[in-house]
Design a protein around this motif. Structure first.
Motif, PDB file in Angstrom:
ATOM      1  N   ASP A 390      56.580  10.359  41.652  1.00  0.00           N
ATOM      2  CA  ASP A 390      57.097  10.331  43.157  1.00  0.00           C
ATOM      3  C   ASP A 390      58.071  11.305  43.337  1.00  0.00           C
ATOM      4  OD1 ASP A 390      59.331   9.313  41.575  1.00  0.00           O
ATOM      5  OD2 ASP A 390      58.855   7.261  41.833  1.00  0.00           O
ATOM      6  N   ASP A 391      58.952  11.044  44.554  1.00  0.00           N
ATOM      7  CA  ASP A 391      59.786  11.880  44.654  1.00  0.00           C
ATOM      8  C   ASP A 391      61.039  11.899  43.546  1.00  0.00           C
ATOM      9  OD1 ASP A 391      58.600  12.730  46.985  1.00  0.00           O
ATOM     10  OD2 ASP A 391      59.458  11.616  48.333  1.00  0.00           O
ATOM     11  N   ASP A 392      61.327  10.925  43.029  1.00  0.00           N
ATOM     12  CA  ASP A 392      62.050  10.972  41.949  1.00  0.00           C
ATOM     13  C   ASP A 392      61.754  11.392  40.534  1.00  0.00           C
ATOM     14  OD1 ASP A 392      64.097   9.921  43.641  1.00  0.00           O
ATOM     15  OD2 ASP A 392      63.300   7.852  43.435  1.00  0.00           O
ATOM     16  N   GLY A 402      50.814  11.068  45.040  1.00  0.00           N
ATOM     17  CA  GLY A 402      52.286  11.510  44.811  1.00  0.00           C
ATOM     18  C   GLY A 402      52.012  12.917  44.717  1.00  0.00           C
ATOM     19  N   GLU A 403      53.187  13.665  44.163  1.00  0.00           N
ATOM     20  CA  GLU A 403      53.233  15.128  43.913  1.00  0.00           C
ATOM     21  C   GLU A 403      52.460  15.446  42.593  1.00  0.00           C
ATOM     22  OE1 GLU A 403      55.815  19.158  43.815  1.00  0.00           O
ATOM     23  OE2 GLU A 403      56.689  17.302  43.516  1.00  0.00           O
ATOM     24  N   LYS A 432      55.676  21.813  39.419  1.00  0.00           N
ATOM     25  CA  LYS A 432      55.873  20.823  40.605  1.00  0.00           C
ATOM     26  C   LYS A 432      55.050  21.624  41.644  1.00  0.00           C
ATOM     27  CE  LYS A 432      59.740  18.999  41.426  1.00  0.00           C
ATOM     28  NZ  LYS A 432      61.074  18.778  41.934  1.00  0.00           N
ATOM     29  N   VAL A 436      50.061  17.379  47.283  1.00  0.00           N
ATOM     30  CA  VAL A 436      50.051  15.723  47.259  1.00  0.00           C
ATOM     31  C   VAL A 436      48.418  15.177  46.840  1.00  0.00           C
ATOM     32  CG1 VAL A 436      50.223  13.483  48.342  1.00  0.00           C
ATOM     33  CG2 VAL A 436      52.043  15.493  48.846  1.00  0.00           C
ATOM     34  N   LYS A 451      52.406  18.757  50.163  1.00  0.00           N
ATOM     35  CA  LYS A 451      53.983  18.441  50.571  1.00  0.00           C
ATOM     36  C   LYS A 451      54.613  19.484  51.169  1.00  0.00           C
ATOM     37  CE  LYS A 451      57.817  16.711  47.767  1.00  0.00           C
ATOM     38  NZ  LYS A 451      58.250  16.355  46.398  1.00  0.00           N
TER      39      LYS A 451
END
Length: 550
Positions: A390-392, A402-403, A432, A436, A451
């Motif tokens: 996730d973004d965190d 998610g990514e 990263k 997505v 993303k």
């Protein structure tokens, strides 16, 4: 331990080991092992020309010796500005023999792009096609660290001079340059001294665009190169039993560097080159050389299937065919199999993963996600862990979107001279991706969106801001926004929305021509829409997402 650490995809590899060692300490050792196995075997085929492994060894020795005699030192960079010609491979190996780093340059780069790459890499030597030096590089080199320019021709190493590719071409000499063949001949027979290359030394720099839109030099190490070459040989079945590999992808691209050159050295197997992609020339080369493996963008394969004179026999010799660089739809996969009788396998990777991070195991068709209709891009490559976060930065459960984040032996050491970008995009050597997707319980990876705003045109990545910066150079342009839109042939193509300055005039054709003159062919916008105002947030940020559907 998360589900990703348990690696649910391992069962899909059958009898292959879950983990395996990198066989050589560096890519030069890999090359030399192939030469020692059979010096007289073919290394390169280029139309009717042939270069044996021993000849490739001697030619690269001569170039390396000459480089060292002209002050090239370990760690120096040699930029290669060539099409798919034998000289590309000679220059790459020579750079390693001289202890240096090869800098891969897109031959479609124009002055602005070439100048940036030469300055950013600090290259001291440029190997260029004569025509590219004449039309592009001659104006760029004086403002860089380049002190030796070696020029060559696409007409070398063959005598056929195919009129479809070489019509009107002739040899050119340019002041301030040295002919590559003559330079090699002067030093041939005097091998360079032994060089000590460590696994984590940089083998080549391949440039990619990042979140800021500024091209970044990914530092692909010798360990990265050897490992991914092994993935191609062992899991993709490239070069099995010495079968020829055909260079469909451009050699400057990470797919060409690994899926063509590196694996041909490792297997070892002949590498067939045909200058640049021209469908009917490629089909004729298939018929003549009967290759057994290739990898390229699905857009290239579609062009082959639609070329006049195509028959199923053109692909009869192939034992393994893979596609990467652009998404494959289930329909495209089915159409390819119906036309050729062959299964095209999917793979997914980035410049920073030194080609594949996920591969479809050879012989296994990729599944289709019933919800999104997406074709899987494969399962994580050996020794590789792919996570969905996730973004965190927290791992998401299998099946959630998610990514895509990857870690493994193929992940680059970082970006050349850009520690902040390295820390942001490669924390702890985990990439990263900016893409997505999700992973199903069996370990198959599916990409559902990107993303970032990157545009993927025929496998080439285009950053909107770069196009917008070029548009801003036009005196009539006030603001612009660039987006990717679907295109049947290219997957995506570049579309620009432009607002003009008060009282200024410019047509759509004017703006396209302005960009075409200043950018590589795949980057300039194919369509321009003139608007009074661009949609923005209350803080003034342009809303690209509102433009994509218009």
């Amino acid at each position: 331990m998360s589900a990703y650490d348990e690696r649910p995809w391992l069962a899909l590899y059958g009898d292959h080991p879950a983990d395996y060692d990198v066989e050589f300490g560096n890519a030069l050792e890999m090359f030399r092992a192939g030469v020692a196995r059979d010096p007289g075997a073919v290394a390169l085929r280029y139309f009717d020309g042939v270069v044996t492994r021993a000849e490739l060894d001697e030619l690269s020795d001569g170039l390396a010796a000459g480089l060292l005699a002209h002050g090239f030192a370990p760690g120096d960079r040699l930029a290669v500005y060539l099409q798919n010609v034998p000289q590309f491979v000679i220059a790459m190996v020579a750079a390693w023999k001289a202890g240096g780093v090869m800098v891969s340059v897109n031959p479609m780069s124009r002055q602005r792009e070439l100048g940036y790459l030469l300055k950013d890499s600090g290259a001291t030597v440029l190997v260029s096609l004569e025509a590219l030096y004449d039309s592009v590089a001659r104006e760029v080199v004086p403002g860089t660290d380049v002190r030796l320019v070696l020029t060559t021709s696409e007409l070398e190493f063959q005598t056929r001079d195919d009129e479809r590719l070489f019509a009107g071409m002739s040899r050119q000499r340019h002041e301030g340059t040295t002919d590559l063949s003559e330079f090699i001949a002067q030093h041939r027979g005097s091998p360079p001294p032994p060089v000590d290359l460590a696994p984590d030394d940089v083998a080549f720099l391949t440039y990619t665009s990042g979140t800021t839109g500024v091209p970044k030099g990914a530092m692909n190490t010798h360990r990265n190169v050897v490992f991914t070459a092994q993935v191609y040989r062992d899991w993709v079945h490239a070069g099995r039993d010495g079968g020829a590999i055909f260079g469909v992808a451009p050699l400057f691209h990470i797919t060409g560097l690994i899926g063509h050159i590196a694996v041909s050295m490792l297997a070892p197997a002949p590498l067939v080159l045909a200058y640049r992609f021209e469908p009917q020339v490629v089909l004729d080369a298939f018929a003549e050389h009967r290759p057994t493996f290739t990898i390229g963008a699905i857009t290239a394969f579609s062009a082959l299937l639609n070329a006049p004179g195509f028959t199923k026999d053109h692909f009869a010799s192939f034992e393994s065919i893979y596609s990467g660089g652009a998404a494959i739809s289930p329909t495209a996969e089915q159409n390819f199999k119906a036309a050729t009788g062959k299964q095209v396998h999917n793979a997914y990777g980035l410049t920073e993963t030194t080609s594949p991070m996920t591969v479809t195991p050879f012989g296994s068709p990729s599944p289709v996600d019933p919800t999104s209709g997406a074709l899987s891009v494969g399962v994580p490559a050996p020794n590789t862990v792919v996570r969905i976060r996730d973004d965190d930065g927290r791992d998401l459960p299998l099946g959630e979107v998610g990514e895509i984040v990857a870690s493994g032996p193929q992940i680059v050491a970082g970006y050349w001279g850009k520690p902040e970008e390295t820390a942001a995009n490669l924390p702890g050597r985990a990439l990263k991706s900016g893409d997505v997707g999700f992973m199903n319980p069996e370990g198959w990876v599916f990409i559902v969106d990107r993303k970032k705003d990157m545009i993927n045109a025929s496998g080439y990545k285009v950053w909107p801001r770069e196009v917008e910066d070029v548009l801003a150079e036009h005196p009539a342009v006030r603001e612009s926004a660039v987006v990717g839109v679907p295109d049947e042939k290219r997957g995506e193509t570049v579309k620009a929305f432009v607002s003009l300055k008060a009282g200024a005039t410019a047509t759509e054709a004017d703006l396209i021509a302005h960009c075409k003159e200043r950018m590589a062919a795949y980057k300039y916008p194919r369509s321009v829409v003139l608007v009074d105002e661009l949609p923005k947030t209350v803080t003034g940020k342009i809303l690209r997402r509102e433009l994509r559907g218009t």
